[in-house]
Structures are given as C-alpha cells and as structure tokens.
Design a protein around this motif. Structure first.
Motif, PDB file in Angstrom:
ATOM      1  N   VAL A 192       3.084  -2.597   9.324  1.00  0.00           N
ATOM      2  CA  VAL A 192       4.153  -2.332   8.360  1.00  0.00           C
ATOM      3  C   VAL A 192       5.464  -2.065   9.094  1.00  0.00           C
ATOM      4  O   VAL A 192       6.511  -2.615   8.732  1.00  0.00           O
ATOM      5  N   ASP A 193       5.432  -1.239  10.124  1.00  0.00           N
ATOM      6  CA  ASP A 193       6.649  -0.938  10.894  1.00  0.00           C
ATOM      7  C   ASP A 193       7.274  -2.209  11.456  1.00  0.00           C
ATOM      8  O   ASP A 193       8.499  -2.383  11.407  1.00  0.00           O
TER       9      ASP A 193
ATOM     10  N   GLU B 106      -2.700  -0.271  10.672  1.00  0.00           N
ATOM     11  CA  GLU B 106      -1.893  -0.868   9.599  1.00  0.00           C
ATOM     12  C   GLU B 106      -0.442  -0.391   9.627  1.00  0.00           C
ATOM     13  O   GLU B 106       0.476  -1.160   9.341  1.00  0.00           O
ATOM     14  N   SER B 107      -0.248   0.863   9.967  1.00  0.00           N
ATOM     15  CA  SER B 107       1.119   1.391   9.977  1.00  0.00           C
ATOM     16  C   SER B 107       1.995   0.657  10.996  1.00  0.00           C
ATOM     17  O   SER B 107       3.190   0.471  10.774  1.00  0.00           O
ATOM     18  N   GLU B 108       1.415   0.201  12.095  1.00  0.00           N
ATOM     19  CA  GLU B 108       2.178  -0.567  13.089  1.00  0.00           C
ATOM     20  C   GLU B 108       2.575  -1.935  12.534  1.00  0.00           C
ATOM     21  O   GLU B 108       3.679  -2.424  12.799  1.00  0.00           O
TER      22      GLU B 108
ATOM     23  N   GLU C 161      11.175   2.016   1.439  1.00  0.00           N
ATOM     24  CA  GLU C 161      11.292   3.483   1.459  1.00  0.00           C
ATOM     25  C   GLU C 161      11.521   4.031   0.059  1.00  0.00           C
ATOM     26  O   GLU C 161      10.938   5.051  -0.334  1.00  0.00           O
TER      27      GLU C 161
ATOM     28  N   ASN D  98       1.898   4.768   1.422  1.00  0.00           N
ATOM     29  CA  ASN D  98       1.869   5.287   2.797  1.00  0.00           C
ATOM     30  C   ASN D  98       0.616   6.112   3.053  1.00  0.00           C
ATOM     31  O   ASN D  98       0.016   6.029   4.122  1.00  0.00           O
TER      32      ASN D  98
ATOM     33  N   LYS E 117       0.829  -1.208   0.000  1.00  0.00           N
ATOM     34  CA  LYS E 117       0.000   0.000   0.000  1.00  0.00           C
ATOM     35  C   LYS E 117       0.863   1.258   0.000  1.00  0.00           C
ATOM     36  O   LYS E 117       1.946   1.281   0.579  1.00  0.00           O
TER      37      LYS E 117
ATOM     38  N   LEU F 215      -2.330   3.973   3.984  1.00  0.00           N
ATOM     39  CA  LEU F 215      -2.286   3.166   5.203  1.00  0.00           C
ATOM     40  C   LEU F 215      -3.194   3.763   6.261  1.00  0.00           C
ATOM     41  O   LEU F 215      -3.326   4.977   6.363  1.00  0.00           O
ATOM     42  N   ASN F 216      -3.761   2.908   7.062  1.00  0.00           N
ATOM     43  CA  ASN F 216      -4.594   3.369   8.162  1.00  0.00           C
ATOM     44  C   ASN F 216      -3.688   3.656   9.363  1.00  0.00           C
ATOM     45  O   ASN F 216      -2.976   2.778   9.841  1.00  0.00           O
ATOM     46  N   TYR F 217      -3.720   4.898   9.823  1.00  0.00           N
ATOM     47  CA  TYR F 217      -2.900   5.318  10.956  1.00  0.00           C
ATOM     48  C   TYR F 217      -3.735   5.545  12.219  1.00  0.00           C
ATOM     49  O   TYR F 217      -3.174   5.878  13.259  1.00  0.00           O
TER      50      TYR F 217
ATOM     51  N   GLN G 197       8.197   3.779  -1.839  1.00  0.00           N
ATOM     52  CA  GLN G 197       7.285   4.856  -1.437  1.00  0.00           C
ATOM     53  C   GLN G 197       7.702   6.190  -2.044  1.00  0.00           C
ATOM     54  O   GLN G 197       6.849   6.961  -2.506  1.00  0.00           O
TER      55      GLN G 197
END
Length: 198
Positions: free
Chosen positions: A164-165, A160-162, A179, A139, A137, A142-144, A182
C-alpha cells in the motif's frame, strides 16, 4: 405483532439477488424491533412502492418513525409521501460501498495518469491493477507482520502495508483520497458521525 402496530418500524429496502438473472431483485420490508421480515416486494418502481404503502391507513403510516433504505432516489420520494413523519437513513452497506467506489475511481484515475511510454510506469500500472483490493482494505485489517511473496514486486516478500505504501507513493492525489477514506471508515466504525460528516 402487526407490521404497522409497532411504535418503531423500519422499512429496509436492501436488494438481494432473487432469481438466476441478476437484474431481478427483491425488496425486503422488515420490522426494526425484531428484524422479522414483514413482506418481500418484487418491484422497486416508485408508483408500485407508493401503491403498496398507501394501502395502509394514514394514521398507521404516521406512526412509522424510521426508515432505512439504500440510495435509490425512487425510494426516497415514495417513503416521504407514504410516511410523512419518518426519519430516513441510508443503510451502512451502501454508505461504505459509496466510499469504496470513490477510492477505487481515484485509483483508476491514478492509473490513467501514468505515462504508458515509461517502463516503470507500465509496471506500476500492473501493480495498481493486480493489488487494488489491498488499497481498499481498512488500515486495521492490513497485514503489518506476516510477509508473503508479491510477484509484481520482483517476487519480494513484503507485508501488505508495504505494498500500500508503495502504491500510494506513486500518486499524491490517491494518497490524499486514501487517507481521507481511512479517516471516514474509522469515524463510521466508531459511530462518530460528527467527524464523519465534517
């Protein structure tokens, strides 16, 4: 308006599934100014494309200034021969598709580098396998904020960002590729081709 009478003509060879068998594809030829479909070709072989386009006069073919196509090498050769003055561009879909495939290959390589004898590595392998779509996805998509349950994360509620992290923390090569991916997507969406190509 006649197809080759338009001062700017686009020949867009984007395959679409045409028949029940997925190997049967059509090629669409359309005008750039209106997007009107001029013709649909049922064969993508180089000699068939050349034969089709060579039926137009050289004078008419020289008026074609821009051709948009996918990355099939046969198209490039046929188009260069048929339309000597045309600038060739790759369509947006196929550029993004190539970027996505490259990142996905890197994800698979990261999975292969995991130690299958280690219990945590096996869990991480399953996470990579299950949540691969999230890595692909943008950035911005992404659902933050909204949390949802992720079963392979001990049924924790995460954004979602967690996810991915966490996945990127497992493999530094994947993080670098992600990176870069993106950055390319951002440059492409902004039509910043200088940054995209550098």
């Amino acid at each position: 308006m006649d197809f080759l009478q338009s001062p700017l003509v686009q020949k867009d060879y984007d395959p679409i599934t045409a028949l029940p068998r997925s190997s049967d594809l059509l090629r669409i030829v359309q005008t750039a100014d209106s997007g009107k479909i001029f013709d649909i070709l049922d064969d993508r072989r180089n000699f068939k494309l050349k034969a089709y386009f060579m039926r137009f006069t050289l004078k008419a073919r020289k008026r074609v200034r821009h051709v948009v196509m996918d990355m099939n090498a046969a198209y490039d050769k046929a188009i260069k021969e048929a339309f000597p003055k045309a600038m060739i561009s790759i369509d947006r879909f196929h550029i993004i598709q190539q970027l996505t495939r490259a990142l996905n290959k890197q994800r698979i390589q990261a999975m292969k580098r995991l130690n299958k004898n280690n219990a945590q590595a096996r869990k991480d392998y399953r996470k990579f396998k299950k949540y691969w779509r999230i890595i692909l996805k943008k950035n911005a998509k992404l659902n933050y904020t909204s949390r949802k349950q992720f079963p392979l994360f001990q049924k924790k509620y995460l954004v979602e960002s967690e996810v991915v992290d966490y996945l990127l923390s497992i493999d530094s090569d994947l993080r670098v590729c992600y990176e870069f991916y993106q950055d390319l997507l951002i440059a492409f969406d902004a039509k910043d081709f200088k940054t995209f190509l550098s």
